[in-house]
Motif scaffolding. Structure first.
Motif, PDB file in Angstrom:
ATOM      1  N   VAL B 127       0.889  -1.366  -0.084  1.00  0.00           N
ATOM      2  CA  VAL B 127      -0.046  -0.056  -0.029  1.00  0.00           C
ATOM      3  C   VAL B 127       0.865   1.383  -0.080  1.00  0.00           C
ATOM      4  CG1 VAL B 127      -1.892   0.936   1.065  1.00  0.00           C
ATOM      5  CG2 VAL B 127      -1.541  -1.436   1.422  1.00  0.00           C
ATOM      6  N   VAL B 128       0.761   1.937  -0.929  1.00  0.00           N
ATOM      7  CA  VAL B 128       1.548   3.226  -0.980  1.00  0.00           C
ATOM      8  C   VAL B 128       0.722   4.594  -1.337  1.00  0.00           C
ATOM      9  CG1 VAL B 128       3.597   2.173  -2.139  1.00  0.00           C
ATOM     10  CG2 VAL B 128       1.761   3.066  -3.675  1.00  0.00           C
ATOM     11  N   ASP B 129       1.072   5.579  -0.683  1.00  0.00           N
ATOM     12  CA  ASP B 129       0.209   6.662  -0.699  1.00  0.00           C
ATOM     13  C   ASP B 129       1.365   7.890  -1.327  1.00  0.00           C
ATOM     14  OD1 ASP B 129       1.826   7.770   1.346  1.00  0.00           O
ATOM     15  OD2 ASP B 129       0.155   7.839   2.950  1.00  0.00           O
ATOM     16  N   ALA B 130       1.054   9.177  -0.976  1.00  0.00           N
ATOM     17  CA  ALA B 130       1.782  10.307  -1.646  1.00  0.00           C
ATOM     18  C   ALA B 130       3.380  10.421  -0.968  1.00  0.00           C
ATOM     19  CB  ALA B 130       1.337  11.522  -1.467  1.00  0.00           C
ATOM     20  N   ASP B 131       3.489   9.781   0.278  1.00  0.00           N
ATOM     21  CA  ASP B 131       4.599   9.818   1.074  1.00  0.00           C
ATOM     22  C   ASP B 131       5.635   8.660   0.456  1.00  0.00           C
ATOM     23  OD1 ASP B 131       6.514   9.760   2.994  1.00  0.00           O
ATOM     24  OD2 ASP B 131       5.318   9.886   4.513  1.00  0.00           O
ATOM     25  N   ILE B 132       6.701   9.383   0.165  1.00  0.00           N
ATOM     26  CA  ILE B 132       7.771   8.485  -0.399  1.00  0.00           C
ATOM     27  C   ILE B 132       8.328   7.120   0.505  1.00  0.00           C
ATOM     28  CG2 ILE B 132       9.860   9.763   0.339  1.00  0.00           C
ATOM     29  CD1 ILE B 132      11.322   9.411  -2.401  1.00  0.00           C
ATOM     30  N   ALA B 133       8.097   7.376   1.883  1.00  0.00           N
ATOM     31  CA  ALA B 133       8.540   6.312   2.851  1.00  0.00           C
ATOM     32  C   ALA B 133       7.414   5.359   2.581  1.00  0.00           C
ATOM     33  CB  ALA B 133       8.149   7.063   4.215  1.00  0.00           C
ATOM     34  N   SER B 134       6.553   5.242   2.176  1.00  0.00           N
ATOM     35  CA  SER B 134       5.601   4.258   1.988  1.00  0.00           C
ATOM     36  C   SER B 134       6.215   3.245   0.905  1.00  0.00           C
ATOM     37  CB  SER B 134       3.931   4.618   1.521  1.00  0.00           C
ATOM     38  OG  SER B 134       3.998   5.228   0.588  1.00  0.00           O
ATOM     39  N   ALA B 135       6.458   4.038  -0.200  1.00  0.00           N
ATOM     40  CA  ALA B 135       7.286   3.212  -1.341  1.00  0.00           C
ATOM     41  C   ALA B 135       8.242   2.542  -1.154  1.00  0.00           C
ATOM     42  CB  ALA B 135       7.266   4.174  -2.511  1.00  0.00           C
ATOM     43  N   ARG B 136       9.154   3.103  -0.327  1.00  0.00           N
ATOM     44  CA  ARG B 136      10.570   2.664   0.276  1.00  0.00           C
ATOM     45  C   ARG B 136      10.315   1.487   0.863  1.00  0.00           C
ATOM     46  NH1 ARG B 136      14.668   5.639  -1.184  1.00  0.00           N
ATOM     47  NH2 ARG B 136      14.568   7.972  -1.175  1.00  0.00           N
ATOM     48  N   SER B 137       9.206   1.348   1.990  1.00  0.00           N
ATOM     49  CA  SER B 137       9.053   0.388   2.517  1.00  0.00           C
ATOM     50  C   SER B 137       8.557  -0.908   1.867  1.00  0.00           C
ATOM     51  CB  SER B 137       7.865   0.570   3.576  1.00  0.00           C
ATOM     52  OG  SER B 137       7.538  -0.480   4.120  1.00  0.00           O
ATOM     53  N   VAL B 138       7.702  -0.788   0.843  1.00  0.00           N
ATOM     54  CA  VAL B 138       7.436  -1.816  -0.063  1.00  0.00           C
ATOM     55  C   VAL B 138       8.787  -2.237  -0.521  1.00  0.00           C
ATOM     56  CG1 VAL B 138       6.223  -2.248  -2.193  1.00  0.00           C
ATOM     57  CG2 VAL B 138       4.941  -1.012  -0.471  1.00  0.00           C
ATOM     58  N   ILE B 139       9.335  -1.715  -1.318  1.00  0.00           N
ATOM     59  CA  ILE B 139      10.583  -1.773  -2.091  1.00  0.00           C
ATOM     60  C   ILE B 139      11.369  -2.568  -1.098  1.00  0.00           C
ATOM     61  CG2 ILE B 139      13.046  -0.929  -2.964  1.00  0.00           C
ATOM     62  CD1 ILE B 139      10.972   1.253  -4.287  1.00  0.00           C
ATOM     63  N   GLU B 140      11.564  -2.279   0.289  1.00  0.00           N
ATOM     64  CA  GLU B 140      12.343  -2.946   1.213  1.00  0.00           C
ATOM     65  C   GLU B 140      11.802  -4.571   1.336  1.00  0.00           C
ATOM     66  OE1 GLU B 140      12.302  -1.376   5.101  1.00  0.00           O
ATOM     67  OE2 GLU B 140      13.582  -2.686   5.841  1.00  0.00           O
ATOM     68  N   TRP B 141      10.464  -4.492   1.508  1.00  0.00           N
ATOM     69  CA  TRP B 141       9.809  -5.794   1.672  1.00  0.00           C
ATOM     70  C   TRP B 141       9.919  -6.690   0.579  1.00  0.00           C
ATOM     71  CZ3 TRP B 141       6.647  -8.564   5.330  1.00  0.00           C
ATOM     72  CH2 TRP B 141       6.673  -7.967   6.518  1.00  0.00           C
ATOM     73  N   GLY B 142      10.261  -6.151  -0.566  1.00  0.00           N
ATOM     74  CA  GLY B 142      10.432  -6.885  -1.991  1.00  0.00           C
ATOM     75  C   GLY B 142      11.557  -7.414  -2.145  1.00  0.00           C
ATOM     76  N   SER B 143      12.529  -6.765  -1.334  1.00  0.00           N
ATOM     77  CA  SER B 143      14.040  -7.244  -1.440  1.00  0.00           C
ATOM     78  C   SER B 143      14.096  -8.444  -0.400  1.00  0.00           C
ATOM     79  CB  SER B 143      15.166  -5.759  -1.125  1.00  0.00           C
ATOM     80  OG  SER B 143      14.964  -5.645   0.328  1.00  0.00           O
ATOM     81  N   GLU B 144      13.434  -8.294   0.540  1.00  0.00           N
ATOM     82  CA  GLU B 144      13.520  -9.468   1.444  1.00  0.00           C
ATOM     83  C   GLU B 144      12.696 -10.669   0.903  1.00  0.00           C
ATOM     84  OE1 GLU B 144      15.255  -9.860   4.325  1.00  0.00           O
ATOM     85  OE2 GLU B 144      16.079  -7.988   3.883  1.00  0.00           O
ATOM     86  N   LEU B 145      11.559 -10.583   0.463  1.00  0.00           N
ATOM     87  CA  LEU B 145      10.817 -11.707   0.131  1.00  0.00           C
ATOM     88  C   LEU B 145      10.872 -12.244  -1.155  1.00  0.00           C
ATOM     89  CD1 LEU B 145       7.283 -10.231   1.411  1.00  0.00           C
ATOM     90  CD2 LEU B 145       8.918 -11.815   2.710  1.00  0.00           C
ATOM     91  N   GLN B 146      11.621 -11.501  -2.235  1.00  0.00           N
ATOM     92  CA  GLN B 146      11.827 -11.756  -3.656  1.00  0.00           C
ATOM     93  C   GLN B 146      10.547 -12.431  -4.201  1.00  0.00           C
ATOM     94  OE1 GLN B 146      14.688 -11.010  -5.255  1.00  0.00           O
ATOM     95  NE2 GLN B 146      15.128 -10.038  -3.392  1.00  0.00           N
ATOM     96  N   ALA B 163       0.680  12.955  -7.252  1.00  0.00           N
ATOM     97  CA  ALA B 163       1.328  11.569  -7.878  1.00  0.00           C
ATOM     98  C   ALA B 163       1.667  10.692  -6.777  1.00  0.00           C
ATOM     99  CB  ALA B 163       2.606  11.970  -8.362  1.00  0.00           C
ATOM    100  N   SER B 164       1.476   9.411  -6.876  1.00  0.00           N
ATOM    101  CA  SER B 164       1.793   8.183  -6.076  1.00  0.00           C
ATOM    102  C   SER B 164       3.192   8.339  -5.868  1.00  0.00           C
ATOM    103  CB  SER B 164       1.205   7.123  -6.577  1.00  0.00           C
ATOM    104  OG  SER B 164       1.866   5.837  -5.907  1.00  0.00           O
ATOM    105  N   SER B 165       3.410   8.129  -4.555  1.00  0.00           N
ATOM    106  CA  SER B 165       5.144   8.050  -4.290  1.00  0.00           C
ATOM    107  C   SER B 165       5.630   6.967  -5.176  1.00  0.00           C
ATOM    108  CB  SER B 165       5.542   7.535  -2.725  1.00  0.00           C
ATOM    109  OG  SER B 165       4.740   6.462  -2.616  1.00  0.00           O
ATOM    110  N   TRP B 166       4.947   5.949  -5.706  1.00  0.00           N
ATOM    111  CA  TRP B 166       5.688   4.724  -6.460  1.00  0.00           C
ATOM    112  C   TRP B 166       6.010   5.261  -7.898  1.00  0.00           C
ATOM    113  CZ3 TRP B 166       7.049   0.438  -4.938  1.00  0.00           C
ATOM    114  CH2 TRP B 166       7.196  -0.603  -5.564  1.00  0.00           C
ATOM    115  N   GLU B 167       5.569   6.687  -8.314  1.00  0.00           N
ATOM    116  CA  GLU B 167       5.870   7.328  -9.311  1.00  0.00           C
ATOM    117  C   GLU B 167       7.011   8.307  -9.260  1.00  0.00           C
ATOM    118  OE1 GLU B 167       4.896   5.988 -11.781  1.00  0.00           O
ATOM    119  OE2 GLU B 167       3.211   4.749 -11.339  1.00  0.00           O
ATOM    120  N   LYS B 170      12.659   9.850  -7.637  1.00  0.00           N
ATOM    121  CA  LYS B 170      13.901   9.451  -6.867  1.00  0.00           C
ATOM    122  C   LYS B 170      13.828   8.048  -6.950  1.00  0.00           C
ATOM    123  CE  LYS B 170      14.008  13.188  -3.641  1.00  0.00           C
ATOM    124  NZ  LYS B 170      13.949  13.292  -2.179  1.00  0.00           N
ATOM    125  N   LEU B 171      12.902   7.317  -6.952  1.00  0.00           N
ATOM    126  CA  LEU B 171      12.667   5.811  -6.773  1.00  0.00           C
ATOM    127  C   LEU B 171      12.769   5.127  -8.315  1.00  0.00           C
ATOM    128  CD1 LEU B 171      10.383   5.421  -3.776  1.00  0.00           C
ATOM    129  CD2 LEU B 171      12.581   5.191  -3.576  1.00  0.00           C
TER     130      LEU B 171
END
Lengths: 161, 249
Positions: B127-146, B163-167, B170-171
């Motif tokens: 779940v990501v919103d406009a805050d970049i921290a939410s997208a970073r968190s998803v990326i962190e989980w992705g790198s762990e769960l693969q 814009a969604s932070s996913w876009e 920087k990321l």
């Protein structure tokens, strides 16, 4: 339930705007509604009651009574549901569950194939229903996109020199 | 082994945003309502380690099981319930614990569940919103769960012009790599009125309660609230239907 102008969802606004542009034909109640059938269905589809839609149209100049409106909608929009009672309160969208129908087992008629378990048949039926629903949703979304009827010429800015 | 036990495959759906306030529980609650509208059944688990009285899964759905994450005993309880239950989906609301604590716990939890013999498919809701921290968190989980799970990216609080932070530029490299590696299904949720959301959390009512005017809270019975809830729910359901392949077993 009256819905104020500023709180109207986009589907209802589209409908009333279109109706307002065709106000001259509003005395032709049935034809006016027929022309706006996709927009009426969209507004109905997001959960608005027919009464709420009628109230909004009436405000824009629709002259028919709710009784007439309801009868016309029943005739135009719901020809396949004529047996269903016309109610002003709607069931929430997509909550009705289809009764499981007996489906022909692909390849099950020939020997050597095991019958699918009940849960698998049920899941396949539900997935097929959701596939149809997704397609309808996509069509509805596409209808909501404005059609290009106005194409202005490319603006050429004044040069600096 | 699952076949020997006579089990049908199940889907475990859980949110992966370490950041709080992005709307994880709201998305999960709407998803629970979507499952209820289909022929699939879902067993609900409130696994938020913070024991909240309002706005948590258990408060919204009385039938949800309260099993706080970050505890080792929750594995066995969840496994026991899953084995006994005939539900098609396990919907686990993990809450917003810090990633460095939650991810190792989740790795053990995943291992225990996979070794149980249940035929499980996993879906992580980022779940990501406009805050970049939410997208970073998803990326962190992705790198762990693969690629042990399927991914759904939920662009929450979608608004024109925001814009969604996913876009976020920087990321861009990380998001592009994520998309290439996992091919996530991306869906978007419309913006909801903050007062509606706030009141729903405080009063512990669902979108369905508001949309069908089943709540006794006068403010939530107002026509504009009813209409907003109905519209939001309808659109959210459409989006979940789009992602059905990874939300259903």
């Amino acid at each position: 339930m009256y819905i104020a102008h500023d709180k109207r969802p986009v589907e209802l606004k589209t409908l009333t705007d279109l109706f307002s542009t065709r106000i001259g034909a509003s005395f032709l109640k049935s034809r006016a509604l027929k022309a706006l059938l996709p927009e009426l269905k969209d507004a109905h589809h997001i959960g608005l009651t027919w009464k709420e839609i009628w109230e909004a149209l009436k405000e824009c100049g629709y002259v028919g009574s709710y009784r007439q409106f309801a009868a016309m909608i029943r005739k135009l929009a719901l020809p396949d549901q004529t047996s269903r009672r016309f109610t002003k309160n709607l069931t929430p969208p997509f909550v009705e569950k289809e009764k499981p129908k007996p489906v022909a087992q692909i390849g099950a008629t020939t020997s050597g194939h095991k019958e699918k378990p009940e849960w698998q048949i049920q899941r396949e039926q539900e997935m097929a229903r959701l596939d149809r629903e997704a397609e309808l949703n996509r069509q509805r979304e596409a209808q909501l996109q404005p059609k290009k009827v106005f194409k202005p010429s490319v603006f050429v800015g004044r040069s600096e020199d | 082994m699952s076949a020997a036990l006579g089990m049908k495959p199940k889907r475990v759906v859980f949110p992966i945003a370490g950041k709080g306030g992005v709307g994880k529980t709201t998305v999960m609650a709407t998803l629970a309502e979507w499952y209820a509208s289909t022929a699939y059944t879902a067993e609900l688990f409130d696994m938020d380690p913070d024991n909240k009285a309002e706005g948590c899964f258990k408060a919204l759905f009385a039938k949800a099981h309260k099993l706080p994450a970050l505890e080792s005993w929750t594995y066995d309880r969840l496994l026991g319930i899953s084995l006994e239950s005939s539900a098609d989906v396990i919907l686990a609301d993990l809450g917003a614990a810090q990633g460095h604590r939650m991810i190792p716990w989740f790795r053990d939890f995943y291992k225990v569940m996979q070794e149980s013999g249940l035929d499980l498919r996993w879906t992580a809701l980022g779940v990501v919103d406009a805050d970049i921290a939410s997208a970073r968190s998803v990326i962190e989980w992705g790198s762990e769960l693969q690629n042990t799970v399927d991914y759904v990216i939920v662009h929450n609080h979608f608004q024109d012009g925001v814009a969604s932070s996913w876009e976020n530029p920087k990321l861009e490299p990380d998001v592009a790599a994520f998309r290439e590696a996992f091919s996530p299904v991306e869906i978007r949720m419309d913006a909801r009125r903050p007062d509606l959301q706030q009141m729903m959390r405080t009063m512990n009512v669902t979108l369905g309660d508001v949309g069908e005017r089943k709540t006794n809270v006068p403010q939530l019975r107002a026509p504009d609230m009813t209409l907003r809830a109905r519209t939001y729910r309808f659109r959210a359901f459409s989006q979940f239907t789009e992602a059905r392949k990874v939300l259903l077993p």
